[in-house]
Scaffold this active site. Structure first.
Site, PDB file in Angstrom:
ATOM      1  CB  CYS A 101     134.943 110.633  86.751  1.00  0.00           C
ATOM      2  SG  CYS A 101     135.805 109.948  85.316  1.00  0.00           S
ATOM      3  NE  ARG A 103     139.924 115.526  80.606  1.00  0.00           N
ATOM      4  CZ  ARG A 103     139.587 115.364  81.879  1.00  0.00           C
ATOM      5  NH1 ARG A 103     138.407 115.770  82.314  1.00  0.00           N
ATOM      6  NH2 ARG A 103     140.432 114.822  82.744  1.00  0.00           N
ATOM      7  N   GLY A 134     135.305 112.925  78.247  1.00  0.00           N
ATOM      8  CA  GLY A 134     135.423 114.342  78.594  1.00  0.00           C
ATOM      9  C   GLY A 134     135.740 115.109  77.325  1.00  0.00           C
ATOM     10  CG  HIS A 162     144.319 109.583  79.877  1.00  0.00           C
ATOM     11  ND1 HIS A 162     143.090 108.965  79.792  1.00  0.00           N
ATOM     12  CD2 HIS A 162     144.084 110.913  79.763  1.00  0.00           C
ATOM     13  CE1 HIS A 162     142.150 109.888  79.633  1.00  0.00           C
ATOM     14  NE2 HIS A 162     142.729 111.070  79.614  1.00  0.00           N
TER      15      HIS A 162
END
Length: 256
Positions: free
Chosen positions: A211, A65, A182, A72
């Site tokens: 990020c 991505r 993303g 996560h």
């Protein structure tokens, strides 16, 4: 696809994404969104800076991505839309739709969020600093990107304006990212998607530079609301607002 004790391993969700992506490319299924919680995992997009990875050697899954490194895990609602985009394909407009659905979700809970110039995702802005002087070297100009988001693509007028908070150039305290985005588009169909922090253990973010952003923080809905807020509570709100936003999208040509 699974939450709580049924949290989904990243590889399992990735394989399901690929299966559904192939079916959507072939027009064998309609647009589909996977909603789930993951078992804890760090993933890195194509633009990840090695300096942002965990310093203790914690494993990181490399994915195809856009974007950089993120986490996560439990307490975070992850969404993977498998959506066929209309021609001409505009990835930025698609990202704005995801942002819009999440902004509406947060707004329904009484949490004010926005976009920030030059940064994807959904943000809670830091408090304004009285008499602050803006540093022009930190100002981000995204005017050229904004021009790609007009009505000729069939975008709702509410999504076509600039609608960004100015980049934080010293005029307010640290902004906080509440939802990360993303995506990847292959053969006209989207993959990957968004992650909305509901009530995760925020210390997971301490091992990385989320990020790749060093001058802002990370937030959760539980933290902003000052109360417990679980992934199951978020699911129906996200479903509702995704359906509303994507109902406005023109139908793609079959067989493309």
């Amino acid at each position: 696809m699974g939450t709580g004790e049924g949290a989904v391993p990243y590889q399992e969700a990735w394989e399901e994404q690929q299966r559904l992506h192939a079916l959507r490319v072939a027009d064998e299924i309609p647009d589909t969104v996977l909603l789930l919680e993951h078992q804890p995992v760090y993933t890195m997009g194509k633009r990840t800076n090695p300096a942002d990875l965990p310093l203790d050697g914690t494993p990181v899954v490399e994915v195809n991505r856009g974007g950089e490194i993120t986490w996560h895990g439990p307490g975070q609602l992850v969404g993977y839309p498998i959506v066929k985009l209309p021609d001409p394909i505009d990835v930025i407009a698609y990202v704005r739709r995801l942002e819009e659905a999440l902004i509406r979700t947060c707004g329904a809970l009484g949490v004010e969020t926005t976009r920030v110039e030059g940064r994807s995702g959904v943000w809670v802005l830091g408090r304004s600093i009285p008499d602050a002087v803006v540093d022009p070297e930190q100002v981000v100009d995204i005017g050229k990107l904004t021009l790609r988001m007009g009505l000729p693509l069939g975008i709702d007028p509410r999504l076509a304006g600039p609608e960004y908070a100015p980049s934080n150039a010293g005029q307010r305290g640290d902004d906080r990212k509440l939802a990360a985005i993303g995506v990847r588009v292959a053969r006209g169909v989207t993959m990957h998607g968004f992650a909305l922090n509901c009530d995760p253990d925020m210390t997971w973010f301490d091992k990385i530079v989320p990020c790749g952003i060093r001058d802002a923080g990370v937030a959760s809905l539980a933290g902003e609301l000052g109360r417990d807020f679980t992934v199951p509570e978020a699911v129906p709100l996200v479903e509702k607002h995704l359906a509303e936003v994507f109902a406005e999208l023109p139908e793609p040509a079959a067989g493309r």
